[in-house]
Scaffold this active site. Sequence first.
Site, PDB file in Angstrom:
ATOM      1  N   ASP A 197      34.667 -60.970  59.625  1.00  0.00           N
ATOM      2  CA  ASP A 197      34.866 -59.946  58.580  1.00  0.00           C
ATOM      3  C   ASP A 197      34.247 -60.473  57.301  1.00  0.00           C
ATOM      4  O   ASP A 197      33.592 -61.514  57.299  1.00  0.00           O
ATOM      5  CB  ASP A 197      36.367 -59.643  58.384  1.00  0.00           C
ATOM      6  N   ARG A 251       9.422 -34.311  31.135  1.00  0.00           N
ATOM      7  CA  ARG A 251      10.559 -34.225  32.046  1.00  0.00           C
ATOM      8  C   ARG A 251      11.781 -33.737  31.272  1.00  0.00           C
ATOM      9  O   ARG A 251      11.771 -33.638  30.058  1.00  0.00           O
ATOM     10  CB  ARG A 251      10.824 -35.581  32.688  1.00  0.00           C
ATOM     11  N   SER A 269      12.389 -53.896  57.700  1.00  0.00           N
ATOM     12  CA  SER A 269      11.952 -55.070  58.468  1.00  0.00           C
ATOM     13  C   SER A 269      12.623 -55.112  59.838  1.00  0.00           C
ATOM     14  O   SER A 269      11.970 -55.355  60.853  1.00  0.00           O
ATOM     15  CB  SER A 269      12.268 -56.355  57.697  1.00  0.00           C
ATOM     16  N   SER A 325      33.307 -52.102  40.604  1.00  0.00           N
ATOM     17  CA  SER A 325      33.290 -52.004  42.061  1.00  0.00           C
ATOM     18  C   SER A 325      32.118 -52.790  42.640  1.00  0.00           C
ATOM     19  O   SER A 325      32.274 -53.566  43.580  1.00  0.00           O
ATOM     20  CB  SER A 325      33.207 -50.528  42.455  1.00  0.00           C
ATOM     21  N   SER A 326      30.940 -52.608  42.060  1.00  0.00           N
ATOM     22  CA  SER A 326      29.787 -53.269  42.670  1.00  0.00           C
ATOM     23  C   SER A 326      29.756 -54.758  42.354  1.00  0.00           C
ATOM     24  O   SER A 326      29.260 -55.551  43.159  1.00  0.00           O
ATOM     25  CB  SER A 326      28.483 -52.569  42.283  1.00  0.00           C
ATOM     26  N   HIS A 329       8.831 -52.085  30.045  1.00  0.00           N
ATOM     27  CA  HIS A 329       7.781 -51.145  30.428  1.00  0.00           C
ATOM     28  C   HIS A 329       8.330 -49.715  30.510  1.00  0.00           C
ATOM     29  O   HIS A 329       7.560 -48.784  30.691  1.00  0.00           O
ATOM     30  CB  HIS A 329       7.074 -51.559  31.727  1.00  0.00           C
ATOM     31  N   HIS A 330       9.654 -49.572  30.366  1.00  0.00           N
ATOM     32  CA  HIS A 330      10.226 -48.230  30.240  1.00  0.00           C
ATOM     33  C   HIS A 330      10.168 -47.754  28.789  1.00  0.00           C
ATOM     34  O   HIS A 330      10.619 -46.656  28.487  1.00  0.00           O
ATOM     35  CB  HIS A 330      11.682 -48.233  30.706  1.00  0.00           C
ATOM     36  N   TRP A 381      20.595 -39.852  32.502  1.00  0.00           N
ATOM     37  CA  TRP A 381      21.342 -40.970  33.093  1.00  0.00           C
ATOM     38  C   TRP A 381      21.178 -42.215  32.245  1.00  0.00           C
ATOM     39  O   TRP A 381      21.962 -43.155  32.343  1.00  0.00           O
ATOM     40  CB  TRP A 381      20.919 -41.221  34.542  1.00  0.00           C
ATOM     41  N   HIS A 426      16.149 -51.855  34.979  1.00  0.00           N
ATOM     42  CA  HIS A 426      15.050 -52.177  35.883  1.00  0.00           C
ATOM     43  C   HIS A 426      15.510 -52.938  37.115  1.00  0.00           C
ATOM     44  O   HIS A 426      15.171 -52.557  38.232  1.00  0.00           O
ATOM     45  CB  HIS A 426      13.863 -52.837  35.198  1.00  0.00           C
ATOM     46  N   HIS A 480      22.812 -35.478  38.316  1.00  0.00           N
ATOM     47  CA  HIS A 480      22.005 -35.741  39.508  1.00  0.00           C
ATOM     48  C   HIS A 480      21.590 -37.211  39.547  1.00  0.00           C
ATOM     49  O   HIS A 480      21.742 -37.888  40.564  1.00  0.00           O
ATOM     50  CB  HIS A 480      20.773 -34.831  39.521  1.00  0.00           C
ATOM     51  N   TYR A 504      15.583 -52.044  41.660  1.00  0.00           N
ATOM     52  CA  TYR A 504      15.380 -52.931  42.814  1.00  0.00           C
ATOM     53  C   TYR A 504      16.650 -53.026  43.647  1.00  0.00           C
ATOM     54  O   TYR A 504      16.584 -53.196  44.866  1.00  0.00           O
ATOM     55  CB  TYR A 504      14.884 -54.306  42.360  1.00  0.00           C
ATOM     56  N   GLU A 513      18.233 -52.607  38.387  1.00  0.00           N
ATOM     57  CA  GLU A 513      18.954 -51.579  39.142  1.00  0.00           C
ATOM     58  C   GLU A 513      18.033 -50.866  40.127  1.00  0.00           C
ATOM     59  O   GLU A 513      18.431 -50.588  41.260  1.00  0.00           O
ATOM     60  CB  GLU A 513      19.589 -50.578  38.178  1.00  0.00           C
ATOM     61  N   THR A 547       5.171 -57.099  46.371  1.00  0.00           N
ATOM     62  CA  THR A 547       5.368 -55.816  47.048  1.00  0.00           C
ATOM     63  C   THR A 547       4.258 -55.591  48.070  1.00  0.00           C
ATOM     64  O   THR A 547       4.509 -55.131  49.190  1.00  0.00           O
ATOM     65  CB  THR A 547       5.388 -54.664  46.025  1.00  0.00           C
ATOM     66  N   LYS A 599       4.866 -57.452  51.182  1.00  0.00           N
ATOM     67  CA  LYS A 599       5.812 -56.808  52.096  1.00  0.00           C
ATOM     68  C   LYS A 599       5.145 -55.680  52.884  1.00  0.00           C
ATOM     69  O   LYS A 599       5.312 -55.593  54.111  1.00  0.00           O
ATOM     70  CB  LYS A 599       7.009 -56.242  51.310  1.00  0.00           C
TER      71      LYS A 599
END
Lengths: 283, 534
Positions: free
Chosen positions: B108, B458, B276, B177-178, B310-311, B148, B261, B78, B265, B263, B336, B339
Site C-alpha cells: 500500500d 483570449r 512510455s 491535498s496535493s 515567459h508567461h 484561473w 509553470h 473551466h 509539467y 504546474e 522533450t 522523449k
Amino acid sequence: MLLLIRLIVFALTIVAALAGGEPALAGLGQPSPWQLGLQQSASPVMDNIIWFHDFLLYIITAIAGFVLALLIIVMVRFNARANPAPSRTTHNTLIEIAWTIIPIMILMFIAVPSFKLLFFQLNVPPADLTVKATGKQWFWSYSYPDNGGFEFDSLMLKEGERKQDQPRLLAVNNEMVVPVNKTVRVITTGADVIHSFAVPSFGIKIDAVPGRINETWFTATREGVYYGQCSELCGKDHAFMPIAVRVVSDQAFSAWIEDAKKKYARDEVLPSTTVAAGQSVPE
Amino acid sequence: MATIEKAHGEDQHDHPHGWRRYLYSTNHKDIGTMYLVFALFGGLVGGILSIGMRLELMHPGLQFFHDAHLFNVFTTAHGLIMIFFMVMPAMIGGFGNWMIPLMIGAPDMAFPRMNNISFWLLPASFSLLLISLFVEGEPGAPGVAAGWTIYAPLSTSGHPGPAVDFAILSLHLAGASSILGAINFITTIFNMRAPGMTLHKMPLFVWSQLVTVFLILLAMPVLAGAITMLLTDRNFGTTFFTPGGGGDPLLFQHLFWFFGHPEVYILIVPGFGMISQIVATFAKKPVFGYLGMAYAMVAIGGIGFVVWAHHMYTVGMSTAAQAYFVVATMVIAVPTGVKIFSWVATMWGGSLEFKTPLLWAIGFIFLFTVGGVTGVVLANAGVDRSLQDTYYVVAHFHYVLSLGAVFTIFAGWYYWFPKMSGYMYSETIGKLHFWLTFIGVNIVFFPQHFRGLAGMPRRIADYPDAFAGWNLVSSLGSYLSGFGALVFFFGVAHAFMRKQKAGDNPWGAGATTLEWTLPSPPPFHQYNELPLIK
C-alpha cells in the site's frame, strides 16, 4: 489509420499555405474573414515579426512533419502483421547523441534572429512624439504630453453609433491620432486593473499596469486606421475596449492637434499630481 | 499464540463494506478509484463549461450569456476545474495511487490515512469552488471572473464580493491535498520498493510520478503563499499587490507563474510515464533509452522552475530578463525532444498491436509534438509580442494539455481499466471514442492558431465579425468531442454491464511491469509476500 494520415496531411497543407500565401487573406489594421496568418505589417517591427514568424513556421512544420513521418513509418513497417518478431534494441549511443545535439543546433539557429528581433523591439529609438495610453475599466484614455498634455477618452462605438464601414467591437468614438513615418513612443499605465495595449499591425503589445509605466514604440509606415483590442483580462467588458489608431499625414496631424487642443481643453488647471505622473518617464 | 496469529493475519486485512469502505478508506486502490470517479465528475463539469463557451462563441454577438461577466466566470471555472479537479486527480491521485504500489511491489502507500485525507480534502475544495460561482464577485455579479490566473488587482479591487475568497480557500485545500499526496508518494517510492528494485529499475511511470510529486512539493507552497497574500490584501488591508500601498501587481504574477509553470509539467509529466509504459507494452519491446527517458523528465522538471516569466513577456520586463527567459525556455525543447524520439525508437523494430491505448498514445505523441513546436514559437519573446494573450496561446496549451494530457489520461484509462475493474472494455467503442475525440479536438483547436495569429484576444465573450468563420468551425468541433465524451461514458457502462473477464494480463508479453502479475482486479491487499526483482 488512413483517416489519421489524411487529416494530418490536410493540417500540414494549411500550415504550408499559411507561410506562403499569407498576404492574400491577411487584413491590414484589422482581421479579415478566414484569415490564417498574422495581420499585414504597417511598421518596421511588424515587418521583422512577420519574417521571423514565417522563418519559425517553416522550421516547426518541418519538425512536426518529420515526427509524423516517423510515426507513419513505424505504424506501417512495425505493426504486428508486418513485423511479428519484435527486436530487443534499447540503446544506440550515436542516435541518442544525435537527437540531443541536432535540436540544440536548431535552437541556436532560431536564437540568433530571435535576439535580433527582441533587441530591435525593446531599444526604443528617439521619439518624435509621445502618447500616453491609460487603460481604464473599460476604455482607453490618450494624452499628448508633447502637445500641451490634453487628454481624451476613447470608447467603443455601440450598435447604432457606428457608420456603415466601421467594424463592430473595434471602432471607437475618439481615435488616437499619430503622424505617418514618425517614431511614436507609447507609454502605458493602468488606472484600476491591468490592461494591455495592443495593435497587431504595428507588432506592439504592452501591459498597462497600475503603479507602473511601460513604454513601447512604433513607426507607422502607411496611413489608415489600425485596430487592436485590450489584451489582458480586465473584468466584465474586457471584450469591449478596443484600440483604434488613425495614422495621418503631417499636415493633417498638425490640424488635428490644433482642433484637439480646443476640443479636449480642460476647464480647470491640471492638478500637479497628474502632470508629475506624465513626466516621470525618463526622456 | 493462535489469536496473535489471527490478529496479524486476518484483522489487519479487514475489508470494510458500504460507505465505511470509502469514507474511512486507507486502501490505495479504493482511494485511487475515488480519485478517478472524482476526476470523471470534474471533467464532466469542466467539459460542460467548455461547451457552454463554445456555444456562446459559435456566432458573433452575445447569445447565451446576457453579460460578458458570466462568460469570464465560465473560462475561469473551466481552467481551475480542469487543472485541479480533473487532470491532477486523474493522473496523480487516480493512476498514481492505483499503480505506484502495484508497480514497485508495495502492499500500500506509506501513509494510508494521509492518503485518505488527501482525497477527502478535494471534494471540500471543489465545493468551495462551486460555492464561489454563486456569491458576488465583480460588483453585483456572481462568480470569479478573473481567469484561473487570478491576477491582482482584478482579483482584489476588481472583485469586491467574497467569490474570490472562496476560490482562494478552494485552492488552499486543493494545494494542501496535493502536498500531502506528494509527501506520501515520495515516501512510498523511496522506501517501499520491493527488494531488488533499485531506482534505475523502476518503471518509467513511477519515475514520472516521482518527478511530478517533487514539482508539487516545491511549487504548491509558492501558490499558497501568493494566494494568502491575495487573501490578506483583500480582507486585512495589506498591500502586497497594491501600488497605492507600495506593493506591485507584478509581484503576484511572478509568484503565480513560479508555481504556474511547474504546474503545467505536473499536469503532463505523469502522462509521459503512462505513454512510455503503453508504447513499450504494445510494441512488445522494452523502452528505448530508459535512463535518458527518466533523466529527461528530471531535466524538464528542473528547468521548469527557471522559465516562469515567459508567461510575462508583455509586462514590461527588462531586455536582459526577456533574453534570459527566451533561452531558458527553448532549452526545455531538448529533453522533450529526447522523449518524443525515444518513444518513436521504442516502437521502431517493435511489433505494434493497435489496441485502443496505443491509438491514444500515438495520437498523443503527434499532437504533443504540434503543441511543443508552437511552444518553441511562443518562447521567443519577439514573436510572442504578437501572440501573447491571443488564441494562439489557447491553441498551444490545449494541444499540450487538452490533446496532450487528456489523451494520456484516456490512454492510461484504457490500458489499466482491465486491471482495475477486472473487465475488458469494448475495443470498438474505445476506438470510436478515440477517433471522435481525435477529429473533434483538432477541429476545435487547430483553427485557434489562425485566430490567434490574426489577433483575436483570449477570454473575450464576443469578437469582431472577421473572426466568425473559424469560431464556427471550433464550436462544431467541440460538439463532436462532446459526443466523443458521451461515447466514453457509454463504453464504461458497457464494459461493466458486459462483465467480460480480462484475465491477469490481457496485453501479452509486452506488459512486463509488476501489476500484470496480479489478478484483475487485484486483491484488496496485494504482495503479502514481497516480489523479488532480479
